[in-house]
Scaffold this motif. Structure first.
Motif, PDB file in Angstrom:
ATOM      1  N   GLY A 180       0.823  -1.229   0.000  1.00  0.00           N
ATOM      2  CA  GLY A 180       0.000   0.000   0.000  1.00  0.00           C
ATOM      3  C   GLY A 180       0.843   1.259   0.000  1.00  0.00           C
TER       4      GLY A 180
ATOM      5  N   VAL B  13       2.216   3.362  -5.339  1.00  0.00           N
ATOM      6  CA  VAL B  13       1.514   2.691  -6.438  1.00  0.00           C
ATOM      7  C   VAL B  13       0.320   1.887  -5.917  1.00  0.00           C
ATOM      8  CG1 VAL B  13       1.747   0.822  -8.134  1.00  0.00           C
ATOM      9  CG2 VAL B  13       3.433   2.642  -8.047  1.00  0.00           C
TER      10      VAL B  13
ATOM     11  N   VAL C 134      -3.622  -5.108   1.051  1.00  0.00           N
ATOM     12  CA  VAL C 134      -2.825  -5.854   2.023  1.00  0.00           C
ATOM     13  C   VAL C 134      -1.500  -5.130   2.207  1.00  0.00           C
ATOM     14  CG1 VAL C 134      -1.774  -8.087   2.565  1.00  0.00           C
ATOM     15  CG2 VAL C 134      -3.885  -7.997   1.211  1.00  0.00           C
ATOM     16  N   GLU C 135      -1.261  -4.657   3.402  1.00  0.00           N
ATOM     17  CA  GLU C 135      -0.073  -3.836   3.672  1.00  0.00           C
ATOM     18  C   GLU C 135       0.522  -4.286   5.003  1.00  0.00           C
ATOM     19  OE1 GLU C 135       1.956  -1.203   2.364  1.00  0.00           O
ATOM     20  OE2 GLU C 135       2.872  -1.635   4.297  1.00  0.00           O
TER      21      GLU C 135
ATOM     22  N   LYS D 235       0.090   2.168   8.519  1.00  0.00           N
ATOM     23  CA  LYS D 235      -0.512   2.570   7.235  1.00  0.00           C
ATOM     24  C   LYS D 235      -1.922   1.994   7.118  1.00  0.00           C
ATOM     25  CE  LYS D 235       3.652   3.056   4.375  1.00  0.00           C
ATOM     26  NZ  LYS D 235       4.392   2.601   3.215  1.00  0.00           N
TER      27      LYS D 235
ATOM     28  N   PHE E 137      -3.212 -11.756   4.936  1.00  0.00           N
ATOM     29  CA  PHE E 137      -3.495 -12.160   3.558  1.00  0.00           C
ATOM     30  C   PHE E 137      -4.821 -12.929   3.452  1.00  0.00           C
ATOM     31  CE2 PHE E 137       0.339 -11.153   1.014  1.00  0.00           C
ATOM     32  CZ  PHE E 137       1.104 -10.589   2.013  1.00  0.00           C
TER      33      PHE E 137
ATOM     34  N   THR F 228      10.643  -2.450  -5.264  1.00  0.00           N
ATOM     35  CA  THR F 228      11.765  -3.176  -5.888  1.00  0.00           C
ATOM     36  C   THR F 228      12.974  -2.235  -5.880  1.00  0.00           C
ATOM     37  OG1 THR F 228      10.852  -2.473  -8.035  1.00  0.00           O
ATOM     38  CG2 THR F 228      10.436  -4.742  -7.364  1.00  0.00           C
TER      39      THR F 228
ATOM     40  N   ALA G 155       6.241 -11.425  -0.965  1.00  0.00           N
ATOM     41  CA  ALA G 155       4.801 -11.245  -1.239  1.00  0.00           C
ATOM     42  C   ALA G 155       4.260 -12.455  -1.996  1.00  0.00           C
ATOM     43  CB  ALA G 155       4.578  -9.965  -2.037  1.00  0.00           C
TER      44      ALA G 155
ATOM     45  N   LYS H  68       2.478  -5.520 -10.664  1.00  0.00           N
ATOM     46  CA  LYS H  68       2.461  -4.102 -11.058  1.00  0.00           C
ATOM     47  C   LYS H  68       3.791  -3.428 -10.713  1.00  0.00           C
ATOM     48  CE  LYS H  68      -1.655  -1.447 -11.474  1.00  0.00           C
ATOM     49  NZ  LYS H  68      -1.319  -1.022 -12.834  1.00  0.00           N
ATOM     50  N   SER H  69       4.509  -4.027  -9.764  1.00  0.00           N
ATOM     51  CA  SER H  69       5.832  -3.498  -9.426  1.00  0.00           C
ATOM     52  C   SER H  69       6.719  -3.536 -10.671  1.00  0.00           C
ATOM     53  CB  SER H  69       6.495  -4.357  -8.345  1.00  0.00           C
ATOM     54  OG  SER H  69       5.708  -4.400  -7.193  1.00  0.00           O
TER      55      SER H  69
ATOM     56  N   GLU I  88       3.050  -0.119 -14.196  1.00  0.00           N
ATOM     57  CA  GLU I  88       2.354   1.125 -13.838  1.00  0.00           C
ATOM     58  C   GLU I  88       3.200   2.315 -14.309  1.00  0.00           C
ATOM     59  OE1 GLU I  88      -0.773   1.744 -12.599  1.00  0.00           O
ATOM     60  OE2 GLU I  88      -0.019   3.678 -13.242  1.00  0.00           O
TER      61      GLU I  88
ATOM     62  N   GLU J 188       4.174  10.400  -9.672  1.00  0.00           N
ATOM     63  CA  GLU J 188       3.843  10.930  -8.349  1.00  0.00           C
ATOM     64  C   GLU J 188       3.511  12.408  -8.495  1.00  0.00           C
ATOM     65  OE1 GLU J 188       6.599   9.935  -5.202  1.00  0.00           O
ATOM     66  OE2 GLU J 188       6.727   7.882  -5.931  1.00  0.00           O
TER      67      GLU J 188
ATOM     68  N   LYS K 206       8.343  -1.162 -19.305  1.00  0.00           N
ATOM     69  CA  LYS K 206       8.443  -0.235 -18.167  1.00  0.00           C
ATOM     70  C   LYS K 206       9.875   0.299 -18.019  1.00  0.00           C
ATOM     71  CE  LYS K 206       7.649   2.040 -14.510  1.00  0.00           C
ATOM     72  NZ  LYS K 206       6.911   3.292 -14.521  1.00  0.00           N
TER      73      LYS K 206
ATOM     74  N   SER L 296      11.868   7.548  -6.671  1.00  0.00           N
ATOM     75  CA  SER L 296      12.065   6.136  -6.359  1.00  0.00           C
ATOM     76  C   SER L 296      12.150   5.289  -7.616  1.00  0.00           C
ATOM     77  CB  SER L 296      10.910   5.632  -5.502  1.00  0.00           C
ATOM     78  OG  SER L 296       9.725   5.637  -6.272  1.00  0.00           O
TER      79      SER L 296
END
Ligand code: NAD
Length: 430
Positions: free
Chosen positions: A8, A11, A29-30, A35, A69, A84, A100, A120-121, A161, A165, A214, A269
Motif C-alpha cells: 500500500g 503505487v 494488504v499492507e 498505514k 493475507f 523493488t 509477497a 504491477k511493481s 504502472e 507521483e 516499463k 524512487s
C-alpha cells in the motif's frame, strides 16, 4: 470484481483507491500496521493530489486495508505492488516480490477458484515467469488440502504502472496506455475487465515485453532529462538560454516538449534505480550500455554543479547558512527518495555549511533520510539570515516567493529548477 492489492505505498494505495472508484471491491494488504489504520480511517499516509477525497469516499465501503493475507483466496485478481529498490550491485532487489509471492501462494492453498496474479511493481524481464510464478506455485501446492491443484488455477499477468507521483490519481484514471503482458490468453482475457471504464489503448504483450516496456520507458525519459541537462550546461557556457532552445526543439512532434527542462537532474524512487537496474541487466548479458551509463553520470554530476556555482559566489562554505528550498524529488509529492537535494545537502554538510531546509510537504520524509539539519515550516524562516539559497524542487508556489529573499544576509539565489520569478537568481544551466 474482487481485487486484492498487496503493498500500500505510492503505487498500491493509488491503484487500490482508483480501482475502488471504478466500482471494484478492493482489499489492500499492507504489512505496515500504521498505514493500514490510517487508510481505514480515510487518511492517506502519503500526499497525492485528489487521493484523500477519493479514499474518504471508499474507505470502509468497497475499500478495506488489512495486514494479513486473508482476503487473497476471495480475490479474482491479486496485484503485487511492493517495492523493488536497488541492490548494492545496482540490480533490482526482488526480496519483497519473493516474500509477497510466498504469502500469496500460502494464502491460495485452500482456494479452488481461478485467480489472476498481476505484477504491477517494476521488475526485470523474466521476474514474473521465473520468480513470481514458481514461488506462488510452490507455496500454493505445498501441503495443499485442495482436491485440485491450485497452481493450474492461477494465471499470471505483468501490468506495469506508469503513474507520475504528484499526478498519480489523474494518471491512473486517464492513462496514456494500459500494458498487459500475460502468461496465456485466458489470464489476459480475464484480467482486462479490471480496467473497464477507463479509456486508453490496451496493449497485450508477452510477460517479458511488458516488464521491458516499463524499464525502457523510464530509461528513455531519464535520457531526455540528462540530454537536456547536457545541452543546458553547454548553453550556460555559451550564454544561451536553454529554455528558449528547448522550446524551439520540443515543438518538433518527433521530440515533443515534455521532459526537456534542464536542471538539477532526476530523482525519485523510479528513474535512478530503474536505469541502474537496466544497466545491470544489460551487463549481465555481456552488453556495454554506454548511453545509459552516461545518462546516470550526467545525473550524478548535476548536484555537484549546484555546489560549484554556490562556492563561486559565496566562497568557503564552512559556517555559512545555506537555505535549501525544495526537498521532494519533484513538486506535488511528499516523496524525497533519491531527491537531488540529498546529494546537495550531504555535500553542504561535508563542507561545514549550516543547512536551513524548507519544503511544503517533504520535510518529514527528508528528516528521516537526513535528520541533522534545520527544518522550517515557513520558507521565510529558512531564508532568514541565509548567506545563499539553493532551489531544488519546482513547486509552483516557489514562483510566488519574492520579498522573502530580502530576509537573506546576502541575496545569492541559485536555482536547480526554473521556477522563481525573482530576476536575480542564477540557474544551474541558465
Ligand atoms: P513504496 O515503497 O511506496 O510501497 C511499497 C509498499 O509495500 C510499502 O508500503 C511496504 O510496506 C509494502 N510491502 C512490502 N512488502 C510487503 C508484503 N510482503 N506484503 C504487503 N505489503 C508489503 O513503493 P512504490 O513507490 O509504491 O513502488 C512500488 C513498485 O511500483 C516499485 O516496483 C516501483 O518501482 C513501481 N513504480 C513506482 C512508481 C512511483 O511513482 N512510485 C511508479 C510506477 C511504478
Amino acid at each position: 470484481m474482487k481485487i486484492s492489492v498487496v503493498g500500500g505505498g505510492y503505487v498500491g494505495l493509488v491503484s487500490a483507491v482508483c480501482f475502488s472508484e471504478l466500482g471494484h471491491d478492493v482489499n489492500l494488504v499492507e504489512i505496515d500496521q500504521a498505514k493500514v489504520e490510517s487508510i481505514n480511517q480515510g487518511i492517506p499516509p502519503i500526499y497525492e493530489k485528489g487521493l484523500e477525497e477519493m479514499l474518504l469516499a471508499h474507505a470502509g465501503k468497497n475499500l478495506k486495508a488489512e495486514s494479513n493475507f486473508n482476503s487473497i483466496p476471495d480475490a479474482e485478481i491479486v496485484f503485487i505492488c511492493v517495492g523493488t529498490p536497488a541492490s548494492p550491485d545496482g540490480g533490482a532487489d526482488l526480496s519483497m516480490i519473493a516474500s509477497a509471492a510466498k504469502s500469496i501462494g500460502i494464502a491460495l492453498r485452500k482456494s479452488e477458484r481461478y485467480h489472476v496474479l498481476a505484477v504491477k511493481s517494476t521488475v526485470p524481464p523474466g521476474t514474473t515467469d521465473l520468480v513470481v510464478k514458481p514461488v506462488v506455485q510452490k507455496y500454493s501446492t505445498e501441503g495443499s488440502m485442495s482436491s485440485t491443484n491450485p497452481s493450474v488455477n492461477i494465471g499470471f499477468v505483468m501490468n506495469p504502472e506508469f503513474l507520475r507521483e504528484g499526478l498519480a490519481v489523474q494518471d491512473f484514471m486517464k492513462p496514456d496506455r494500459i500494458v498487459v503482458g500475460c502468461s496465456d490468453s485466458k489470464a489476459g482475457d480475464f484480467f482486462v475487465d479490471v480496467y473497464k471504464g477507463l479509456e486508453a489503448p490496451l496493449i497485450r504483450t508477452s510477460l517479458t515485453a511488458a516488464e521491458m516496456i516499463k524499464y525502457t520507458s523510464n530509461a528513455f525519459l531519464a535520457t531526455k532529462i540528462s540530454f537536456s541537462n547536457e545541452i543546458g550546461n553547454i548553453c550556460k557556457g555559451l550564454g544561451i538560454d536553454v529554455y528558449e532552445v528547448m522550446k524551439g526543439v520540443g515543438l518538433d512532434h518527433r521530440i515533443n516538449p515534455h521532459f526537456l527542462n534542464a536542471g538539477a537532474g532526476f530523482g525519485g524512487s523510479c528513474f535512478p534505480k530503474d536505469v541502474s537496474a537496466l544497466i545491470h541487466i544489460a551487463e549481465n548479458i555481456g552488453e556495454d550500455p554506454v548511453l545509459l551509463k552516461s545518462v546516470m553520470e550526467i545525473n550524478d554530476r548535476q548536484p555537484n554543479r549546484m555546489i560549484e556555482l554556490l562556492e563561486k559566489r559565496v566562497g568557503d562554505l564552512r559556517g555559512k547558512r545555506i537555505a535549501v528550498i525544495g526537498l521532494a524529488f519533484k513538486d506535488g509529492t511528499d516523496d524525497a527518495r533519491e531527491s537531488r537535494s540529498i546529494p546537495v545537502i550531504m555535500e553542504l554538510k561535508r563542507r561545514g555549511a549550516i543547512v536551513a531546509a524548507y519544503d511544503p510537504k517533504a520535510c518529514p520524509s527528508m528528516s528521516k533520510i537526513i535528520p541533522d539539519i534545520f527544518y522550517y515550516t515557513d520558507p521565510s524562516d529558512a531564508l532568514k539570515m541565509a548567506d545563499a539559497c539553493l532551489v531544488m524542487t519546482e513547486w509552483p508556489e516557489f514562483g510566488l516567493l519574492d520579498k522573502e529573499f530580502d530576509l537573506m544576509c546576502s541575496k545569492i539565489v541559485i536555482e536547480g529548477r526554473r521556477i522563481l520569478s525573482c530576476k536575480d537568481a542564477e540557474g544551474i544551466c541558465w
